[in-house]
Design a protein around this motif. Structure first.
Motif, PDB file in Angstrom:
ATOM      1  N   GLU A 187      15.306   9.468 -10.958  1.00 17.24           N
ATOM      2  CA  GLU A 187      14.274   8.849 -10.119  1.00 17.24           C
ATOM      3  C   GLU A 187      13.407   9.918  -9.457  1.00 17.24           C
ATOM      4  OE1 GLU A 187      16.165   4.645  -8.587  1.00 17.24           O
ATOM      5  OE2 GLU A 187      17.014   6.497  -7.777  1.00 17.24           O
ATOM      6  N   GLN A 188      14.022  10.971  -8.997  1.00 16.87           N
ATOM      7  CA  GLN A 188      13.268  12.066  -8.391  1.00 16.87           C
ATOM      8  C   GLN A 188      12.296  12.690  -9.397  1.00 16.87           C
ATOM      9  OE1 GLN A 188      16.538  14.501  -7.171  1.00 16.87           O
ATOM     10  NE2 GLN A 188      16.927  13.354  -5.292  1.00 16.87           N
ATOM     11  N   ALA A 189      12.761  12.854 -10.629  1.00 12.16           N
ATOM     12  CA  ALA A 189      11.888  13.404 -11.668  1.00 12.16           C
ATOM     13  C   ALA A 189      10.719  12.479 -11.939  1.00 12.16           C
ATOM     14  CB  ALA A 189      12.688  13.642 -12.945  1.00 12.16           C
ATOM     15  N   GLY A 190      10.961  11.167 -11.915  1.00 16.04           N
ATOM     16  CA  GLY A 190       9.884  10.199 -12.112  1.00 16.04           C
ATOM     17  C   GLY A 190       8.850  10.264 -11.009  1.00 16.04           C
ATOM     18  N   LEU A 191       9.299  10.435  -9.772  1.00 14.02           N
ATOM     19  CA  LEU A 191       8.360  10.563  -8.658  1.00 14.02           C
ATOM     20  C   LEU A 191       7.512  11.822  -8.797  1.00 14.02           C
ATOM     21  CD1 LEU A 191      10.577   9.512  -5.605  1.00 14.02           C
ATOM     22  CD2 LEU A 191       8.765   8.186  -6.690  1.00 14.02           C
ATOM     23  N   ALA A 192       8.128  12.894  -9.270  1.00 12.88           N
ATOM     24  CA  ALA A 192       7.376  14.139  -9.444  1.00 12.88           C
ATOM     25  C   ALA A 192       6.270  13.981 -10.481  1.00 12.88           C
ATOM     26  CB  ALA A 192       8.325  15.263  -9.862  1.00 12.88           C
ATOM     27  N   THR A 196       6.177  19.881  -4.702  1.00  9.35           N
ATOM     28  CA  THR A 196       6.948  20.518  -5.757  1.00  9.35           C
ATOM     29  C   THR A 196       8.089  19.596  -6.181  1.00  9.35           C
ATOM     30  OG1 THR A 196       8.472  21.591  -4.229  1.00  9.35           O
ATOM     31  CG2 THR A 196       6.437  22.781  -4.776  1.00  9.35           C
ATOM     32  N   THR A 197       8.544  19.803  -7.411  1.00 14.78           N
ATOM     33  CA  THR A 197       9.677  19.004  -7.895  1.00 14.78           C
ATOM     34  C   THR A 197      10.904  19.242  -7.031  1.00 14.78           C
ATOM     35  OG1 THR A 197       8.813  19.083 -10.149  1.00 14.78           O
ATOM     36  CG2 THR A 197      11.144  18.547  -9.887  1.00 14.78           C
ATOM     37  N   ALA A 198      11.120  20.471  -6.630  1.00 15.45           N
ATOM     38  CA  ALA A 198      12.256  20.782  -5.765  1.00 15.45           C
ATOM     39  C   ALA A 198      12.111  20.112  -4.397  1.00 15.45           C
ATOM     40  CB  ALA A 198      12.391  22.293  -5.603  1.00 15.45           C
ATOM     41  N   VAL A 212       0.854  -1.190   0.000  1.00 14.84           N
ATOM     42  CA  VAL A 212       0.000   0.000   0.000  1.00 14.84           C
ATOM     43  C   VAL A 212       0.890   1.241   0.000  1.00 14.84           C
ATOM     44  CG1 VAL A 212      -1.853   1.228   1.191  1.00 14.84           C
ATOM     45  CG2 VAL A 212      -1.746  -1.287   1.291  1.00 14.84           C
ATOM     46  N   HIS A 213       0.782   2.035  -1.050  1.00 13.21           N
ATOM     47  CA  HIS A 213       1.633   3.216  -1.169  1.00 13.21           C
ATOM     48  C   HIS A 213       1.123   4.357  -0.303  1.00 13.21           C
ATOM     49  CE1 HIS A 213      -1.209   5.524  -3.704  1.00 13.21           C
ATOM     50  NE2 HIS A 213      -1.505   4.373  -4.288  1.00 13.21           N
ATOM     51  N   GLY A 214       1.899   5.416  -0.240  1.00 18.83           N
ATOM     52  CA  GLY A 214       1.545   6.558   0.577  1.00 18.83           C
ATOM     53  C   GLY A 214       1.007   7.716  -0.219  1.00 18.83           C
ATOM     54  N   ALA A 215       0.948   8.862   0.435  1.00 17.69           N
ATOM     55  CA  ALA A 215       0.505  10.084  -0.230  1.00 17.69           C
ATOM     56  C   ALA A 215       1.560  10.543  -1.235  1.00 17.69           C
ATOM     57  CB  ALA A 215       0.259  11.167   0.814  1.00 17.69           C
ATOM     58  N   TRP A 216       1.102  11.275  -2.253  1.00 18.11           N
ATOM     59  CA  TRP A 216       1.983  11.806  -3.303  1.00 18.11           C
ATOM     60  C   TRP A 216       2.788  10.700  -3.985  1.00 18.11           C
ATOM     61  CZ3 TRP A 216       2.903  13.712   1.846  1.00 18.11           C
ATOM     62  CH2 TRP A 216       1.909  14.638   2.229  1.00 18.11           C
ATOM     63  N   SER A 217       2.146   9.552  -4.126  1.00 15.93           N
ATOM     64  CA  SER A 217       2.791   8.381  -4.712  1.00 15.93           C
ATOM     65  C   SER A 217       1.747   7.584  -5.477  1.00 15.93           C
ATOM     66  CB  SER A 217       3.414   7.492  -3.617  1.00 15.93           C
ATOM     67  OG  SER A 217       4.392   8.170  -2.887  1.00 15.93           O
ATOM     68  N   ASP A 218       2.183   6.460  -6.034  1.00 15.86           N
ATOM     69  CA  ASP A 218       1.267   5.461  -6.574  1.00 15.86           C
ATOM     70  C   ASP A 218       1.929   4.099  -6.404  1.00 15.86           C
ATOM     71  OD1 ASP A 218       3.149   5.237  -8.604  1.00 15.86           O
ATOM     72  OD2 ASP A 218       1.806   5.862 -10.209  1.00 15.86           O
ATOM     73  N   ASP A 246      13.573  16.890   0.029  1.00 13.35           N
ATOM     74  CA  ASP A 246      13.003  16.434   1.298  1.00 13.35           C
ATOM     75  C   ASP A 246      12.230  15.119   1.239  1.00 13.35           C
ATOM     76  OD1 ASP A 246      13.940  18.754   2.611  1.00 13.35           O
ATOM     77  OD2 ASP A 246      12.229  19.893   1.844  1.00 13.35           O
ATOM     78  N   PHE A 247      11.845  14.682   0.066  1.00  7.96           N
ATOM     79  CA  PHE A 247      11.039  13.457  -0.058  1.00  7.96           C
ATOM     80  C   PHE A 247      11.895  12.258  -0.439  1.00  7.96           C
ATOM     81  CE2 PHE A 247       7.878  10.741  -2.336  1.00  7.96           C
ATOM     82  CZ  PHE A 247       6.916  10.631  -1.346  1.00  7.96           C
ATOM     83  N   ALA A 248      12.779  12.475  -1.394  1.00  2.00           N
ATOM     84  CA  ALA A 248      13.601  11.377  -1.925  1.00  2.00           C
ATOM     85  C   ALA A 248      15.007  11.877  -2.215  1.00  2.00           C
ATOM     86  CB  ALA A 248      12.958  10.819  -3.189  1.00  2.00           C
ATOM     87  N   GLN A 249      15.614  12.517  -1.233  1.00  2.00           N
ATOM     88  CA  GLN A 249      16.890  13.200  -1.438  1.00  2.00           C
ATOM     89  C   GLN A 249      18.059  12.256  -1.743  1.00  2.00           C
ATOM     90  OE1 GLN A 249      15.191  13.140   1.439  1.00  2.00           O
ATOM     91  NE2 GLN A 249      16.532  12.813   3.207  1.00  2.00           N
ATOM     92  N   ASP A 250      17.906  10.969  -1.483  1.00  2.00           N
ATOM     93  CA  ASP A 250      18.995  10.028  -1.744  1.00  2.00           C
ATOM     94  C   ASP A 250      18.790   9.221  -3.026  1.00  2.00           C
ATOM     95  OD1 ASP A 250      16.842   8.743  -0.621  1.00  2.00           O
ATOM     96  OD2 ASP A 250      17.982   7.728   0.954  1.00  2.00           O
ATOM     97  N   LEU A 251      17.782   9.554  -3.830  1.00  2.00           N
ATOM     98  CA  LEU A 251      17.603   8.908  -5.124  1.00  2.00           C
ATOM     99  C   LEU A 251      18.308   9.722  -6.214  1.00  2.00           C
ATOM    100  CD1 LEU A 251      13.873   7.732  -5.100  1.00  2.00           C
ATOM    101  CD2 LEU A 251      15.911   6.613  -4.166  1.00  2.00           C
ATOM    102  N   THR A 252      18.422   9.148  -7.389  1.00  2.00           N
ATOM    103  CA  THR A 252      19.055   9.852  -8.492  1.00  2.00           C
ATOM    104  C   THR A 252      18.133  10.949  -9.009  1.00  2.00           C
ATOM    105  OG1 THR A 252      18.138   8.419 -10.214  1.00  2.00           O
ATOM    106  CG2 THR A 252      20.195   7.690  -9.160  1.00  2.00           C
ATOM    107  N   PRO A 253      18.684  11.950  -9.685  1.00  2.00           N
ATOM    108  CA  PRO A 253      17.822  12.989 -10.268  1.00  2.00           C
ATOM    109  C   PRO A 253      16.759  12.419 -11.198  1.00  2.00           C
ATOM    110  CG  PRO A 253      20.096  13.734 -10.249  1.00  2.00           C
ATOM    111  CD  PRO A 253      20.119  12.294  -9.814  1.00  2.00           C
TER     112      PRO A 253
END
Length: 265
Positions: free
Chosen positions: A176-181, A160-162, A43-49, A167-174
């Motif tokens: 991956e972060q863009a994909g989450l956004a 926000t993308t920033a 079960v995923h969380g908020a701002w996710s899928d 603050d949400f996924a600061q240890d992922l690659t750029p």
């Protein structure tokens, strides 16, 4: 780990290794398969899928687990719990429920189902009856994520993308972060995040496990430790951002499998 069917027979492996690309000379060792609960419902969380479990799903499947990742509408706690309950209804056998972030509140509400044998919280909220995600968050100082929201006229929040990068996924690659956004699910704050637990929390009656994300800037490790202690959960601490299942998928998967192995099939 399971291997392709053409490698399941030692005789076939020896006689056709060169043709089938199994010519390494190493006979694969097959996992015996799950010995406890074999059904894992993510079960995923908020701002996710559901794609937030994309690194954990193949690892669980390779070890023989039946995996389902639900897609929450993020419109209200009741709506989201109903999605989990429908997914549980079509499972055959017992289930281990795994929730991330706000998904922890969802499994807390929906987890008192006779098919559910245990709960795993991954950097997740575990509210008590009458509590919500927002009320729990209000018990500690605000985390950095509170500066990263945009809100539409109907009360749905997005990151926000920033904010995802910092603050949400600061240890992922750029990338991956863009994909989450791009894939994040807008989340209804008044009805989902402020939705209170109306039933006896599932963690009060079921064995629970908790992954604490030491570098979490969404919930905060101190609150995670408090919730894990309150639910008497078995704890794993990992050095990761809020999205521990993406930052530390091997560790999170192993922890889920250890939880499943302790439960009655």
């Amino acid at each position: 780990m399971k291997f392709p069917s053409f490698c399941t027979s030692l005789g076939a492996l020896v006689s056709t290794a060169t043709l089938l690309g199994c010519s390494s000379g190493v006979v694969p060792v097959h996992a015996a398969g799950p010995t406890g609960v074999a059904n894992i419902l993510l079960v995923h969380g908020a701002w996710s899928d559901g794609s937030s479990w994309s690194k954990v799903i193949p690892l669980l499947q390779a070890d023989g687990y039946n995996v389902v990742a639900v897609q929450l509408p993020l419109t209200s706690l009741a709506d989201d719990a109903a999605v989990v309950q429908r997914a549980l209804a079509i499972q055959t056998g017992h289930v281990l429920l795994v929730g991330h972030s706000y998904g922890g509140a969802v499994i807390t509400q929906a987890g008192s189902d006779p098919k559910v044998e245990g709960l795993v919280y991954v950097a997740a909220y575990g509210p008590d009856q009458g509590e919500s995600v927002l009320s729990l968050g209000a018990t500690v100082p605000a985390t950095p994520i509170m500066n990263d929201f945009t809100k539409d006229a109907t009360g749905f929040l997005k990151l926000t993308t920033a904010g995802i990068a910092s603050d949400f996924a600061q240890d992922l690659t750029p990338a991956e972060q863009a994909g989450l956004a791009v894939t994040q699910g807008p989340t209804n704050a008044p009805n989902a995040l402020a939705g209170v637990i109306t039933a006896t929390p599932a963690w009060k009656t079921l064995p629970s496990w908790y992954v604490i994300a030491n570098n979490d800037r969404v919930i905060g490790p101190t609150l995670e430790k408090t919730m894990a202690t309150r639910m008497k959960a078995t704890v794993l601490s990992v050095d990761s951002s809020h999205v521990a299942m993406l930052a530390q998928p091997a560790a999170v998967t192993s922890f889920i499998e250890k939880a499943a192995a302790t439960l009655a099939p």
